[in-house]
Design a protein around this motif. Structure first.
Motif, mmCIF file in Angstrom:
data_model
loop_
_atom_site.group_PDB
_atom_site.id
_atom_site.type_symbol
_atom_site.label_atom_id
_atom_site.label_comp_id
_atom_site.label_asym_id
_atom_site.label_seq_id
_atom_site.Cartn_x
_atom_site.Cartn_y
_atom_site.Cartn_z
ATOM 1 N N LEU A 219 0.831 -1.198 0.000
ATOM 2 C CA LEU A 219 0.000 0.000 0.000
ATOM 3 C C LEU A 219 0.871 1.256 0.000
ATOM 4 N N SER A 220 1.964 1.232 0.724
ATOM 5 C CA SER A 220 2.889 2.373 0.718
ATOM 6 C C SER A 220 3.458 2.597 -0.672
ATOM 7 N N ALA A 221 3.868 1.505 -1.336
ATOM 8 C CA ALA A 221 4.389 1.631 -2.699
ATOM 9 C C ALA A 221 3.312 2.133 -3.654
ATOM 10 N N PHE A 222 2.101 1.691 -3.462
ATOM 11 C CA PHE A 222 0.988 2.118 -4.323
ATOM 12 C C PHE A 222 0.739 3.617 -4.170
ATOM 13 N N VAL A 223 0.783 4.118 -2.943
ATOM 14 C CA VAL A 223 0.571 5.546 -2.706
ATOM 15 C C VAL A 223 1.715 6.363 -3.291
ATOM 16 N N ILE A 224 2.949 5.901 -3.105
ATOM 17 C CA ILE A 224 4.109 6.620 -3.661
ATOM 18 C C ILE A 224 4.025 6.676 -5.176
ATOM 19 N N ALA A 225 3.663 5.557 -5.802
ATOM 20 C CA ALA A 225 3.521 5.543 -7.257
ATOM 21 C C ALA A 225 2.394 6.465 -7.706
ATOM 22 N N GLY A 226 1.307 6.512 -6.936
ATOM 23 C CA GLY A 226 0.213 7.415 -7.265
ATOM 24 C C GLY A 226 0.631 8.872 -7.194
ATOM 25 N N VAL A 227 1.457 9.215 -6.216
ATOM 26 C CA VAL A 227 1.973 10.584 -6.108
ATOM 27 C C VAL A 227 2.862 10.911 -7.308
ATOM 28 N N GLY A 228 3.684 9.950 -7.732
ATOM 29 C CA GLY A 228 4.516 10.172 -8.919
ATOM 30 C C GLY A 228 3.690 10.388 -10.164
ATOM 31 N N GLY A 229 2.645 9.579 -10.337
ATOM 32 C CA GLY A 229 1.761 9.778 -11.483
ATOM 33 C C GLY A 229 1.026 11.100 -11.403
ATOM 34 N N GLY A 230 0.635 11.515 -10.193
ATOM 35 C CA GLY A 230 -0.032 12.800 -10.028
ATOM 36 C C GLY A 230 0.885 13.970 -10.342
ATOM 37 N N LEU A 231 2.162 13.870 -9.948
ATOM 38 C CA LEU A 231 3.119 14.928 -10.266
ATOM 39 C C LEU A 231 3.300 15.068 -11.774
ATOM 40 N N ALA A 232 3.341 13.935 -12.474
ATOM 41 C CA ALA A 232 3.425 13.989 -13.935
ATOM 42 C C ALA A 232 2.188 14.655 -14.528
#
Length: 341
Positions: A219-232
């Motif tokens: 879940l932590s990795a999923f949230v971090i990846a979501g933040v990266g996609g949101g920044l893009a």
């Protein structure tokens, strides 16, 4: 100096010197193209964090890309209508809008990840796809924000000390954020968290027997990846000055996954290379035919069949090894012939 470090430095130098090369060639379009490469490279690298290191094949990653962009678009819409956020005239500042957009993406990823990660395999793929499509239809139904037509953004978010309207300065901002994101991800996967995540990928049962909680790490990795996609998505909204529900369609998630596979799963820099090749081929092949994906498909198939780590893995493979293989095979065949009666 290792081959991997050399390739990384060459890629960084190419991106860093691109504006100078575009000026010498009198091709300002190159700056715009490489800005797109940096943005999509960040989105693809964030997806690679899930697929390559966590074995979480998400088919709804574009939802975070669209959500980050839509927060920028909605705030920009209200600002242009003289309805700034919370009544503050400085609400179009990137120091306010961008953290807000990243927070929204993180919360959305937390909810979606908590529900989706209770499944695995095909079920996880379909649930992430379903949530992505749900967000797509929600954005399409927002008639006040243009519905299917999307939102036109009048001006980019302001950032102190930078002229966001300058294409070169905006390009270096995107490049700097891309490099920072890649360094963060590399540090993350090399940490204890990253080793646990890869251990869960190899054997969840063994990791659980060691006392680890798979849901917390995934879940932590999923949230971090979501933040990266949101920044893009934030950067894309400022680059294109336009956001639409198509940013979160399943086709966009498929494009990001194709970039990851083409560049190399589990390599971080590979998806950036995959984004460059994907967008470059789109520019070249679309000049010949609008059905350029028919030509891109066989290329992706060849990379999957013969590239162990995608294009990035092929670059890391030393050439002498390719040349020595036939000679070694002849030696083995000769020894076998001598043993035969």
């Amino acid at each position: 100096m290792s081959r991997r470090v050399l390739i990384d430095l060459l890629c960084l130098a190419t991106f860093a010197l691109l504006p100078l090369l575009a000026s010498l060639l009198h091709e300002p379009f190159l700056v715009s193209l490489f800005t797109r490469l940096a943005i999509y490279g960040m989105a693809a690298a964030s997806l690679d964090l899930l697929i390559g290191y966590g074995a979480m094949i998400s088919f709804g990653h574009a939802a975070f890309f669209s959500l980050g962009g839509y927060v920028v678009g909605v705030v920009g819409f209200h600002t242009s209508q003289f309805m700034p956020l919370w009544g503050w005239e400085g609400s179009n500042s990137a120091l306010i809008v961008w953290p807000l957009a990243l927070l929204v993406c993180a919360l959305f990823a937390l909810v979606i990840g908590y529900l989706s990660l209770r499944t695995t395999g095909v079920q996880f793929i379909m649930i992430t796809l379903a949530f992505g499509q749900m967000l797509y239809f929600v954005l399409s139904s927002l008639s006040v924000y243009g519905g299917d037509d999307g939102i036109l953004i009048n001006e980019r978010n302001s950032l102190p000390g930078m002229d966001m309207g300058n294409p070169v300065q905006f390009y270096y901002l995107c490049l700097g954020l891309l490099v920072a994101w890649l360094l963060f991800c590399r540090r993350l996967v090399g940490s204890r968290f990253g080793f646990v995540l890869r251990g869960l990928k190899q054997s969840e049962r063994r990791s659980v027997s060691l006392g680890l909680e798979p849901l917390r790490y995934r879940l932590s990795a999923f949230v971090i990846a979501g933040v990266g996609g949101g920044l893009a998505g934030i950067l894309w909204a400022n680059y294109a000055m336009f956001v639409s529900p198509d940013m979160g369609a399943w086709q966009k998630s498929g494009e990001l996954m194709a970039m990851v596979i083409l560049g190399g799963v589990g390599t971080l820099l590979g998806p950036v290379l995959g984004a460059a090749v994907y967008l470059g081929l789109e520019q070249v092949l679309s000049l010949w035919t609008e059905h350029w994906l028919l030509l891109f498909g066989p290329l992706l198939l060849l990379v999957v069949l013969f590239g162990r780590k995608g294009l990035y893995g092929l670059l890391l493979t030393p050439l002498p090894r390719w040349r020595k293989a036939p000679a070694e095979a002849r030696v083995v065949n000769a020894e076998i012939s001598e043993v035969r009666p």
